[in-house]
Design an enzyme around this catalytic site. Structure first.
Site, short mmCIF file in Angstrom:
data_model
loop_
_atom_site.label_atom_id
_atom_site.label_comp_id
_atom_site.label_asym_id
_atom_site.label_seq_id
_atom_site.Cartn_x
_atom_site.Cartn_y
_atom_site.Cartn_z
N ASP A 173 0.86 -1.18 0.00
CA ASP A 173 0.00 0.00 0.00
C ASP A 173 0.90 1.24 0.00
OD1 ASP A 173 -2.27 1.71 0.52
OD2 ASP A 173 -1.70 1.70 2.62
N ASP A 175 -0.27 5.12 1.03
CA ASP A 175 -0.50 6.10 2.10
C ASP A 175 -0.39 5.46 3.47
OD1 ASP A 175 -0.92 7.89 0.10
OD2 ASP A 175 -3.02 8.29 0.57
#
Length: 320
Positions: free
Chosen positions: A75, A77
């Site tokens: 991922d 953020d």
């Protein structure tokens, strides 16, 4: 024993902690470096050691078999970078608190991802394009250990991919800075690439590489990462929300991202030499985009993107 207990901490694992580990596990620990060590053990031993050390280090139990992974999927953020891009953009736009509230509830799994995303994007319409440059220049950096993690996996011949439910404007730049071979993210508000798209990307990459899901390590921080983290052979929750931490194979709260290498038994001596360097678009870092998602959730090609009015955004970027 079939498993090892791995101790990691960004500030280092003291010798005194290894002595405690040896006492509890009745075995000799092996140092992987200043920030990591491992010792043969069981789930019960890991729990006892975690309690004894009081959370000063991360304590995780991993299987010996198939420990070294051949694919890393991450991922963006609050995982590879320390911020939520959409929150930073909203702050610049003066609607930060309203957007952060929606983001937090979505990350906790309290709100539907797609609905939350649309609500946040509505608050950012009309934002000057220059705001993106401001956020990138002043607020975006790699999390500690991110580039070392990616470059070490690259050097070992693994596939490395950044998958984001966010905006390509940031994901492309972050992928290049960290050294990911692949990147996938949204270009416009529709389609929304969320939890299922990340799982689809994991499956597709494994199929392309000719490996099973058990050969993958996945890392994320929120509910939107849950499917890929659960499906991967080693799913890691990094400074994560409870919804993800409860389902992950390993949980990291006081470690940097090099702990993902330690979980695989890779010593610090195998990390690439030299300091981590922040790279910007165009400097270096060859990579390619992931293939389009399955029919029904296509990515918008760059050439097909409509041009926003001069100086303004039609569709604001959003979180990954």
């Amino acid at each position: 024993m079939t498993h090892v207990v791995v101790l990691t901490a960004q500030e280092g694992v003291p010798d005194a902690f290894l002595a405690e580990a040896e006492k509890i596990c009745a075995a000799a620990p092996r140092r992987l470096g200043a920030r990591a060590a491992e010792i043969p053990g069981t789930a019960g031993m890991a729990a006892e050691l975690h309690a004894a050390l009081g959370g000063a280090v991360d304590v995780n139990l991993v299987a010996r078999t198939g420990r070294a992974k051949r694919l890393l999927i991450a991922d963006m953020d609050s995982t590879i970078i320390p911020v939520e891009c959409i929150d930073e953009i909203a702050d610049v736009a003066g609607v930060g608190e309203r957007v952060k509230e929606i983001t937090e509830r979505a990350m906790q799994g309290e709100l539907d991802f797609e609905g939350a995303l649309r609500a946040r994007v509505r608050l950012l319409r009309g934002l000057p394009v220059e705001a993106l440059e401001t956020v990138w220049r002043e607020r975006i950096a790699l999390n500690p250990g991110a580039r070392t993690l990616v470059q070490t996996m690259n050097a070992r011949g693994a596939v490395t991919a950044l998958v984001s439910g966010g905006f390509t404007w940031f994901a492309d730049r972050v992928a290049e800075a960290a050294g990911f071979q692949h990147a996938q993210a949204n270009t416009l508000l529709e389609p929304i690439l969320g939890r299922q798209a990340k799982l689809d990307a994991l499956r597709r990459l494994c199929a392309e590489a000719g490996v099973g899901l058990d050969a993958a390590i996945a890392v994320g921080d929120g509910a939107n990462d849950l499917a890929m983290v659960e499906a991967a052979g080693l799913g890691v929750a990094y400074h994560a929300k409870p919804a993800l931490a409860a389902k992950a194979n390993a949980v990291l709260f006081v470690s940097d991202l090099t702990a993902l290498l330690s979980l695989q038994g890779i010593p610090e001596s195998d990390f690439p030499p030299g300091p981590a360097k922040r790279l910007f678009p165009g400097e270096s870092g060859a990579r390619r985009r992931l293939p389009p998602p399955p029919p029904g959730r296509p990515l918008t090609p760059r050439a097909a993107q409509p041009s926003p009015p001069a100086g303004r955004l039609q569709s604001a970027p959003f979180r990954c």
